[in-house]
Design an enzyme around this catalytic site. Structure first.
Site, PDB file in Angstrom:
ATOM      1  N   SER A 156       0.836  -1.193   0.000  1.00 17.96           N
ATOM      2  CA  SER A 156       0.000   0.000   0.000  1.00 17.96           C
ATOM      3  C   SER A 156       0.875   1.249   0.000  1.00 17.96           C
ATOM      4  O   SER A 156       1.710   1.411  -0.889  1.00 17.96           O
ATOM      5  CB  SER A 156      -0.960  -0.062   1.187  1.00 17.96           C
ATOM      6  OG  SER A 156      -1.975   0.908   1.075  1.00 17.96           O
ATOM      7  N   HIS A 213      -7.456  -4.943  -2.017  1.00 18.61           N
ATOM      8  CA  HIS A 213      -6.214  -4.261  -1.701  1.00 18.61           C
ATOM      9  C   HIS A 213      -5.383  -5.085  -0.716  1.00 18.61           C
ATOM     10  O   HIS A 213      -5.885  -5.558   0.303  1.00 18.61           O
ATOM     11  CB  HIS A 213      -6.572  -2.901  -1.094  1.00 18.61           C
ATOM     12  CG  HIS A 213      -5.417  -2.000  -0.824  1.00 18.61           C
ATOM     13  ND1 HIS A 213      -4.641  -1.466  -1.824  1.00 18.61           N
ATOM     14  CD2 HIS A 213      -4.925  -1.502   0.343  1.00 18.61           C
ATOM     15  CE1 HIS A 213      -3.724  -0.683  -1.296  1.00 18.61           C
ATOM     16  NE2 HIS A 213      -3.863  -0.695   0.028  1.00 18.61           N
ATOM     17  N   GLU A 226      -9.316  -3.256  -7.018  1.00 22.50           N
ATOM     18  CA  GLU A 226      -8.812  -2.099  -6.283  1.00 22.50           C
ATOM     19  C   GLU A 226      -9.044  -0.775  -7.006  1.00 22.50           C
ATOM     20  O   GLU A 226      -8.814  -0.667  -8.214  1.00 22.50           O
ATOM     21  CB  GLU A 226      -7.307  -2.235  -6.065  1.00 22.50           C
ATOM     22  CG  GLU A 226      -6.887  -3.419  -5.241  1.00 22.50           C
ATOM     23  CD  GLU A 226      -5.438  -3.306  -4.809  1.00 22.50           C
ATOM     24  OE1 GLU A 226      -5.027  -2.204  -4.401  1.00 22.50           O
ATOM     25  OE2 GLU A 226      -4.728  -4.313  -4.891  1.00 22.50           O
TER      26      GLU A 226
END
Length: 317
Positions: free
Chosen positions: A153, A278, A248
């Protein structure tokens, strides 16, 4: 691939949220609660608190022995890991399911850096800390060809931008970059920001903009260290593996960075898994088959790059 597993995880991630923006402490507490549910391979790793580059860090090493399942290769290289959390939340502890699985599967040791977080410490504090960690690792005698950057991320974004910052500072670059669902575009201009809203069980545009504003603190997002998928020159980068889920909102961050890497002549693998969210790799340990399979591919990539670095050093010697 298990449809039942994916449906169950989608339901877990679509927990009802309170109306209106949450406070920083509420966001941080909620993320800690979620990540505490992930499976960490404790029987295959050992951990210790340490420091790197002037910041707290978690040292993660593989346990060895016939019953651990660890890959041969301990000590051959180092994973410098950057945790996710929108540059606002998260820690080495919340990322331990990912770091631990990479260590267990590769036999490499890792440092997971506890970089400073916004809004207390906005851009560029996080990149300053991750670059300092890399400088410290090199200063301790680590060969760049035995170091790989990895992250998820926001931390996946840091794996890329730390590499940019290292190159611009004249430092030797690591052997590889591994990014899980990286955040690579603070301008939020990707098409998937629109097409995947509602499909993505975690993010909304409003939520991304809420935490993004804390990190930016008024900085122009149209710069390489904030939006490398749109503005970075990746010339000279090491090989990259980018793993992302097709559900995502940040999908196009990965797609566009891979295209820029290819244009710059960088070896890049864009690994897109269908119908997963994600940082789906967090659900390893039999919760989501695709997570374990993706981590196996990531571990193979890292071992190959470390072996290539070892071979290059031996040839030069």
């Amino acid at each position: 691939m298990s449809r039942e597993q994916r449906i169950r995880i989608d339901g877990i991630l679509r927990r009802p949220e309170p109306e209106g923006p949450r406070t920083v402490e509420e966001i941080r507490a909620g993320f800690r609660e979620l990540m505490a549910r992930m499976i960490v391979p404790h029987g295959r790793i050992r951990t210790a608190d340490t420091t790197l580059g002037g910041r707290p860090a978690l040292r993660v090493e593989p346990k060895t022995g016939p019953d651990t399942g660890a890959q041969d290769g301990a000590g051959a290289g180092t994973i410098l890991y950057f945790h996710g959390g929108g540059w606002v939340f998260g820690s080495p502890a919340t990322a331990l399911s990912l770091t631990g699985n990479l260590v267990a599967r590769t036999g490499l040791g890792a440092y997971s850096v506890d970089y400073r977080l916004a809004p207390e410490h906005p851009f560029p504090a996080a990149i300053e800390d991750t670059l300092s960690a890399y400088r410290d690792l090199l200063g301790r005698g680590a060969e760049p060809s035995t170091v790989v950057f990895a992250g998820d991320s926001a931390g996946g974004g840091l794996a890329v931008t730390t590499c940019l910052a290292a190159r611009d500072a004249g430092l030797p670059l690591p052997a590889a970059v591994l990014a899980f669902s990286p955040g690579l575009d603070a301008t939020r201009s990707g098409e998937s920001m629109t097409t995947k809203e509602g499909v993505d069980p975690i993010f909304t545009r409003a939520a991304l903009e809420h935490t993004g504003a804390m990190y930016l603190a008024g900085a122009d997002p149209r710069q390489p260290l904030l939006s490398p998928a749109v503005h970075a020159d990746l010339t000279g980068f090491p090989p990259m593996l980018i793993q992302v889920g097709a559900n995502e909102m940040l999908l196009d961050d990965s797609v566009r960075l891979a295209a820029r890497a290819r244009t710059a002549g960088v070896d890049v693998i864009l690994d897109v898994t269908a119908d997963v969210p994600h940082v789906f790799q967090s659900f390893a340990g039999g919760v989501l088959d695709e997570a374990d399979e993706a981590l196996d591919r990531a571990a193979l990539f890292l071992r190959q790059r470390i072996r290539a670095g070892q071979a290059a050093r031996a040839s030069a010697a």
